[in-house]
Design a protein around this motif. Structure first.
Motif, mmCIF file in Angstrom:
data_model
loop_
_atom_site.group_PDB
_atom_site.id
_atom_site.type_symbol
_atom_site.label_atom_id
_atom_site.label_comp_id
_atom_site.label_asym_id
_atom_site.label_seq_id
_atom_site.Cartn_x
_atom_site.Cartn_y
_atom_site.Cartn_z
ATOM 1 N N ARG A 1 -10.844 99.517 32.137
ATOM 2 C CA ARG A 1 -11.496 98.696 31.118
ATOM 3 C C ARG A 1 -10.539 97.732 30.446
ATOM 4 N NH1 ARG A 1 -14.212 102.773 27.229
ATOM 5 N NH2 ARG A 1 -14.065 100.915 25.987
ATOM 6 N N GLY A 2 -9.309 97.651 30.888
ATOM 7 C CA GLY A 2 -8.356 96.729 30.285
ATOM 8 C C GLY A 2 -7.808 97.224 28.966
ATOM 9 N N GLY A 3 -7.915 98.509 28.719
ATOM 10 C CA GLY A 3 -7.405 99.057 27.476
ATOM 11 C C GLY A 3 -5.900 99.202 27.467
ATOM 12 N N GLY A 4 -5.308 99.059 28.627
ATOM 13 C CA GLY A 4 -3.857 99.168 28.720
ATOM 14 C C GLY A 4 -3.185 97.851 28.421
ATOM 15 N N MET A 5 -2.053 97.628 29.037
ATOM 16 C CA MET A 5 -1.318 96.397 28.811
ATOM 17 C C MET A 5 -2.057 95.241 29.478
ATOM 18 S SD MET A 5 2.449 98.131 29.086
ATOM 19 C CE MET A 5 3.283 96.838 29.737
ATOM 20 N N PHE B 1 -10.739 126.274 38.619
ATOM 21 C CA PHE B 1 -11.516 125.692 37.526
ATOM 22 C C PHE B 1 -10.604 124.931 36.565
ATOM 23 C CE2 PHE B 1 -13.551 126.017 33.329
ATOM 24 C CZ PHE B 1 -14.754 125.377 33.618
ATOM 25 N N ILE B 2 -9.452 125.488 36.233
ATOM 26 C CA ILE B 2 -8.506 124.830 35.315
ATOM 27 C C ILE B 2 -7.952 123.556 35.947
ATOM 28 C CG2 ILE B 2 -6.253 125.079 34.215
ATOM 29 C CD1 ILE B 2 -6.973 128.044 33.792
ATOM 30 N N VAL B 3 -7.551 123.628 37.215
ATOM 31 C CA VAL B 3 -6.996 122.450 37.888
ATOM 32 C C VAL B 3 -8.059 121.359 38.012
ATOM 33 C CG1 VAL B 3 -6.057 121.618 40.081
ATOM 34 C CG2 VAL B 3 -5.209 123.740 39.091
ATOM 35 N N GLY B 4 -9.291 121.740 38.320
ATOM 36 C CA GLY B 4 -10.367 120.756 38.402
ATOM 37 C C GLY B 4 -10.622 120.080 37.074
ATOM 38 N N GLY B 5 -10.589 120.851 35.991
ATOM 39 C CA GLY B 5 -10.769 120.273 34.661
ATOM 40 C C GLY B 5 -9.663 119.296 34.307
ATOM 41 N N LEU B 6 -8.420 119.642 34.667
ATOM 42 C CA LEU B 6 -7.302 118.736 34.402
ATOM 43 C C LEU B 6 -7.428 117.446 35.208
ATOM 44 C CD1 LEU B 6 -4.322 121.242 34.246
ATOM 45 C CD2 LEU B 6 -5.342 119.976 32.365
ATOM 46 N N LEU B 7 -7.895 117.547 36.433
ATOM 47 C CA LEU B 7 -8.086 116.340 37.241
ATOM 48 C C LEU B 7 -9.154 115.427 36.644
ATOM 49 C CD1 LEU B 7 -7.842 117.731 40.872
ATOM 50 C CD2 LEU B 7 -6.239 116.226 39.701
ATOM 51 N N VAL B 8 -10.198 116.004 36.099
ATOM 52 C CA VAL B 8 -11.245 115.202 35.466
ATOM 53 C C VAL B 8 -10.690 114.487 34.237
ATOM 54 C CG1 VAL B 8 -13.423 115.350 34.200
ATOM 55 C CG2 VAL B 8 -13.148 116.586 36.351
ATOM 56 N N VAL B 9 -9.888 115.180 33.438
ATOM 57 C CA VAL B 9 -9.290 114.564 32.237
ATOM 58 C C VAL B 9 -8.371 113.418 32.632
ATOM 59 C CG1 VAL B 9 -7.721 114.977 30.309
ATOM 60 C CG2 VAL B 9 -9.536 116.611 30.798
ATOM 61 N N VAL B 10 -7.542 113.625 33.651
ATOM 62 C CA VAL B 10 -6.627 112.564 34.095
ATOM 63 C C VAL B 10 -7.415 111.373 34.636
ATOM 64 C CG1 VAL B 10 -4.886 111.998 35.848
ATOM 65 C CG2 VAL B 10 -4.685 114.097 34.516
ATOM 66 N N ALA B 11 -8.502 111.617 35.351
ATOM 67 C CA ALA B 11 -9.316 110.522 35.871
ATOM 68 C C ALA B 11 -9.950 109.722 34.741
ATOM 69 C CB ALA B 11 -10.391 111.084 36.799
ATOM 70 N N VAL C 1 -8.798 109.397 31.615
ATOM 71 C CA VAL C 1 -7.739 108.647 30.932
ATOM 72 C C VAL C 1 -7.327 107.436 31.766
ATOM 73 C CG1 VAL C 1 -5.324 108.766 30.201
ATOM 74 C CG2 VAL C 1 -6.893 110.602 29.601
ATOM 75 N N ALA C 2 -7.194 107.606 33.074
ATOM 76 C CA ALA C 2 -6.826 106.480 33.939
ATOM 77 C C ALA C 2 -7.906 105.401 33.918
ATOM 78 C CB ALA C 2 -6.594 106.985 35.361
ATOM 79 N N TRP C 3 -9.172 105.788 33.883
ATOM 80 C CA TRP C 3 -10.259 104.806 33.853
ATOM 81 C C TRP C 3 -10.228 104.015 32.544
ATOM 82 C CZ3 TRP C 3 -14.831 104.622 30.823
ATOM 83 C CH2 TRP C 3 -15.723 103.631 31.197
ATOM 84 N N VAL C 4 -9.975 104.693 31.428
ATOM 85 C CA VAL C 4 -9.939 104.010 30.132
ATOM 86 C C VAL C 4 -8.752 103.055 30.066
ATOM 87 C CG1 VAL C 4 -9.561 104.364 27.662
ATOM 88 C CG2 VAL C 4 -11.205 105.778 28.875
ATOM 89 N N VAL C 5 -7.591 103.501 30.532
ATOM 90 C CA VAL C 5 -6.384 102.682 30.407
ATOM 91 C C VAL C 5 -6.403 101.511 31.388
ATOM 92 C CG1 VAL C 5 -3.878 102.701 30.725
ATOM 93 C CG2 VAL C 5 -4.987 104.537 29.472
ATOM 94 N N PHE C 6 -6.735 101.769 32.642
ATOM 95 C CA PHE C 6 -6.611 100.732 33.655
ATOM 96 C C PHE C 6 -7.930 100.022 33.969
ATOM 97 C CE2 PHE C 6 -3.159 103.753 34.760
ATOM 98 C CZ PHE C 6 -2.111 102.916 34.438
#
Length: 63
Positions: free
Chosen positions: A35-39, A16-26, A28-33
């Motif tokens: 939607r163009g929120g990154g560089m 459950f903890i590992v699954g939650g961390l994977l969702v958070v990383v996904a 963050v990656a979607w927001v940064v890469f």
């Protein structure tokens, strides 16, 4: 005495903890890469002109 050899109690919590961390990383990656929120992305022209009034020191007594 019988021993419990299934061992699924601790693994369920860890999964459950590992699954939650994977969702958070996904997310963050979607927001940064995704939607163009990154560089990169759109460029903004920031042109600021600051005009301040001239401030003089008050006259000192005896001069």
């Amino acid at each position: 005495m019988a021993e419990n050899t299934s061992g699924s109690g601790g693994n369920a919590g860890l999964a459950f903890i590992v699954g939650g961390l994977l969702v958070v990383v996904a997310i963050v990656a979607w927001v940064v890469f995704g939607r163009g929120g990154g560089m990169g992305g759109e460029t903004k022209d920031v042109n600021v002109d600051v005009n301040l009034p001239e401030v003089s020191a008050p006259a000192t007594p005896g001069n």
